[in-house]
Design a protein around this motif. Structure first.
Motif, mmCIF file in Angstrom:
data_model
loop_
_atom_site.group_PDB
_atom_site.id
_atom_site.type_symbol
_atom_site.label_atom_id
_atom_site.label_comp_id
_atom_site.label_asym_id
_atom_site.label_seq_id
_atom_site.Cartn_x
_atom_site.Cartn_y
_atom_site.Cartn_z
ATOM 1 N N VAL A 328 -36.673 36.714 -66.736
ATOM 2 C CA VAL A 328 -35.484 35.980 -66.319
ATOM 3 C C VAL A 328 -35.531 34.530 -66.789
ATOM 4 C CG1 VAL A 328 -36.492 35.314 -64.084
ATOM 5 C CG2 VAL A 328 -34.010 35.488 -64.309
ATOM 6 N N LEU A 329 -36.722 34.008 -67.035
ATOM 7 C CA LEU A 329 -36.855 32.607 -67.442
ATOM 8 C C LEU A 329 -36.226 32.334 -68.797
ATOM 9 C CD1 LEU A 329 -40.525 31.884 -66.282
ATOM 10 C CD2 LEU A 329 -38.387 31.529 -65.051
ATOM 11 N N PHE A 330 -36.000 33.391 -69.572
ATOM 12 C CA PHE A 330 -35.391 33.215 -70.895
ATOM 13 C C PHE A 330 -33.905 33.542 -70.890
ATOM 14 C CE2 PHE A 330 -39.846 33.362 -71.783
ATOM 15 C CZ PHE A 330 -40.019 32.500 -72.860
ATOM 16 N N ASP A 331 -33.366 33.846 -69.696
ATOM 17 C CA ASP A 331 -31.923 34.048 -69.597
ATOM 18 C C ASP A 331 -31.202 32.716 -69.749
ATOM 19 O OD1 ASP A 331 -32.481 36.668 -69.142
ATOM 20 O OD2 ASP A 331 -31.888 36.680 -67.026
ATOM 21 N N GLU A 332 -29.952 32.772 -70.088
ATOM 22 C CA GLU A 332 -29.157 31.557 -70.258
ATOM 23 C C GLU A 332 -29.078 30.790 -68.936
ATOM 24 O OE1 GLU A 332 -24.702 30.174 -71.768
ATOM 25 O OE2 GLU A 332 -25.294 32.283 -71.848
ATOM 26 N N GLY A 333 -29.329 29.505 -68.976
ATOM 27 C CA GLY A 333 -29.247 28.667 -67.787
ATOM 28 C C GLY A 333 -30.581 28.404 -67.122
ATOM 29 N N TYR A 334 -31.649 29.093 -67.567
ATOM 30 C CA TYR A 334 -32.966 28.876 -66.975
ATOM 31 C C TYR A 334 -33.780 27.950 -67.868
ATOM 32 C CZ TYR A 334 -32.162 32.600 -63.582
ATOM 33 O OH TYR A 334 -31.672 33.361 -62.559
ATOM 34 N N ASP A 335 -34.657 27.179 -67.245
ATOM 35 C CA ASP A 335 -35.488 26.217 -67.969
ATOM 36 C C ASP A 335 -36.947 26.648 -67.883
ATOM 37 O OD1 ASP A 335 -36.685 24.078 -69.177
ATOM 38 O OD2 ASP A 335 -36.289 22.652 -67.558
ATOM 39 N N CYS A 336 -37.409 27.443 -68.855
ATOM 40 C CA CYS A 336 -38.776 27.951 -68.807
ATOM 41 C C CYS A 336 -39.791 26.901 -69.254
ATOM 42 C CB CYS A 336 -38.920 29.209 -69.661
ATOM 43 S SG CYS A 336 -38.648 28.953 -71.427
ATOM 44 N N ASP A 337 -39.318 25.720 -69.665
ATOM 45 C CA ASP A 337 -40.227 24.653 -70.099
ATOM 46 C C ASP A 337 -40.366 23.547 -69.060
ATOM 47 O OD1 ASP A 337 -40.713 25.837 -72.623
ATOM 48 O OD2 ASP A 337 -38.800 25.061 -73.379
ATOM 49 N N CYS A 338 -39.973 23.847 -67.799
ATOM 50 C CA CYS A 338 -39.970 22.793 -66.779
ATOM 51 C C CYS A 338 -41.368 22.515 -66.237
ATOM 52 C CB CYS A 338 -39.037 23.152 -65.643
ATOM 53 S SG CYS A 338 -39.672 24.437 -64.542
ATOM 54 N N GLY A 339 -42.359 23.352 -66.591
ATOM 55 C CA GLY A 339 -43.726 23.129 -66.136
ATOM 56 C C GLY A 339 -44.056 23.819 -64.827
ATOM 57 N N ASP A 340 -43.091 24.481 -64.212
ATOM 58 C CA ASP A 340 -43.308 25.193 -62.956
ATOM 59 C C ASP A 340 -42.490 26.480 -63.015
ATOM 60 O OD1 ASP A 340 -43.280 26.206 -60.369
ATOM 61 O OD2 ASP A 340 -43.127 24.252 -59.409
ATOM 62 N N LEU A 341 -43.156 27.580 -63.290
ATOM 63 C CA LEU A 341 -42.450 28.837 -63.508
ATOM 64 C C LEU A 341 -41.701 29.304 -62.270
ATOM 65 C CD1 LEU A 341 -45.018 30.853 -65.684
ATOM 66 C CD2 LEU A 341 -43.258 29.223 -66.385
ATOM 67 N N PHE A 342 -42.245 29.026 -61.080
ATOM 68 C CA PHE A 342 -41.564 29.443 -59.853
ATOM 69 C C PHE A 342 -40.278 28.641 -59.644
ATOM 70 C CE2 PHE A 342 -46.067 30.500 -58.731
ATOM 71 C CZ PHE A 342 -45.899 31.878 -58.773
ATOM 72 N N HIS A 343 -40.369 27.340 -59.869
ATOM 73 C CA HIS A 343 -39.179 26.499 -59.732
ATOM 74 C C HIS A 343 -38.161 26.842 -60.815
ATOM 75 C CE1 HIS A 343 -36.845 23.094 -58.339
ATOM 76 N NE2 HIS A 343 -36.763 22.643 -59.576
ATOM 77 N N ALA A 344 -38.637 27.204 -61.991
ATOM 78 C CA ALA A 344 -37.734 27.600 -63.069
ATOM 79 C C ALA A 344 -36.966 28.861 -62.691
ATOM 80 C CB ALA A 344 -38.527 27.829 -64.350
#
Length: 373
Positions: A328-344
């Protein structure tokens, strides 16, 4: 500066025929001090999640057998336990809950011990447990069987959570050990409500309520008088049409602080030990009847006497991983580079709130020493 807690870690590598994963988990637990707990003739609760039917990310019974066998080797009497759910699903009452556990492979033959649903048939067999230092909860409503145990062990599938942000050891204990009324207190800042389209006017809710909260209009359908309602959640359990439901409206930060306070109620005053497996790190809870692609690769198994340090170590381990492609982190609108996968995965949540509050309550420390075996 407080002393660091010891968290023990083992990866999932088994390159030789000399040791398999269950044996490696047993070695991890014994190295972490599990064998030092006096269990002779003691009842030992092993708190875990049996998985909602349809979910495939829950921990398999093989892991539970490792813990149960170690308890029996120490002369203890182990049992697996969890409390009923607040929402409608396959674990809303003890009979459905046990059936779901059996369907997912949890039997005395696969685990070496029995299952006891801690808050009873309808989710109302509870104990009011004082929370020392509680800011939001003065008395936690905990499943009676959990509190009857002499020793408490948590076995956690470490994952994401759509409301708490992270589903770790504190979530497994604090939310999982709450009775139905306890779960409503955790999730809900208000009272239950009736979905009018589902209500058939059978008045089962009125018969179970000791406070006269269900009221009935000219059409015979129920409404809840919130001034009379005490939040016991018995009406949710009794309604044959699942027309009575609870608002899941508590702010994530307050929910996380309540989880910490419920955890304190469970673990205070008796021997406890905690195991967390960072594998199949699904973005959502195992309460879902499905599971999505993991948001991170499998990491390993962790064990500690300190549940706060354990959650922090597991969270740090996941945060250090790359985001799982195709999740899901690579879906549109998600930020997988935020440094916190849970928060992303759940931007409106902050899992750190739970750990910070737990540390403030004296449940443990976020400072830890990671010991690899």
């Amino acid at each position: 500066m407080s002393e660091k807690a010891k968290v023990y870690f083992a990866d999932f590598r088994c390159p030789s025929w000399r040791e398999n994963l269950p044996q490696k988990l047993a070695r991890l637990m014994m190295t972490a001090g599990f064998g030092d707990i006096d269990m002779e003739d003691k009842y030992v609760a092993i708190k875990m999640h049996f998985g909602e039917p349809g979910n495939m990310a829950y921990l398999r019974p093989n892991w539970a057998k490792v813990v149960a066998d170690l308890v029996k080797d120490k002369g203890g009497k182990p049992f697996l336990t969890d409390c009923n759910t607040l929402y409608v699903g396959g674990r809303k009452n003890a009979l459905d809950h046990m059936e779901s556990a059996y369907v997912n492979g949890f039997t005395p033959y696969s685990t070496g011990c029995h299952i006891i649903i801690a808050d009873g048939l309808k989710g109302n067999d509870e104990v009011a447990v004082p929370v020392t230092g509680g800011e939001y909860v003065k008395e936690a409503k905990i499943g009676r069987t959990v509190m009857d145990a002499d020793v408490f062990v948590s076995l956690t599938h470490f994952k994401g959570h759509e409301q708490a942000g992270m589903g770790g050891t504190l979530k497994n204990i604090g939310m999982g050990c709450g009775s139905r009324a306890g779960k409503m207190e955790l999730h809900n800042s208000g009272k239950p409500f009736v979905k009018q389209k589902k209500c058939v006017g059978c008045r089962a809710c009125a018969r179970i309520c000791a406070h006269g909260a269900p009221q009935f209009g000219p059409d015979g359908k129920a409404v809840i008088d919130t001034d009379k309602c005490v939040g016991c959640a018995r009406c949710l359990a009794i309604c044959p049409k699942d027309a009575i439901q609870s608002l899941f409206d508590e702010a994530p930060a307050i929910l996380n602080k309540k989880i910490a306070e419920y955890t304190k109620a469970v673990v205070d005053g008796r021997p406890c030990f905690h195991v967390s497996l960072v594998m199949d790190v699904s973005p959502n809870c195992d309460c879902h009847g499905e599971n999505d692609v993991p948001i991170a690769p499998n990491v390993g198994m962790f064990a500690s006497f300190d549940p706060v340090a354990l959650d922090q170590a597991c969270a740090d381990a996941v945060t250090a991983q790359p985001a799982m492609p195709g999740s899901v982190l690579f879906d549109e609108g998600y930020d997988c580079d935020c440094g916190d996968l849970f928060h992303a995965a759940h931007p409106n949540t902050d899992w750190r709130t739970c750990l910070e509050h737990a540390e403030k309550l004296g449940l443990g420390t976020r400072a830890y020493e990671l010991i690899k075996i």
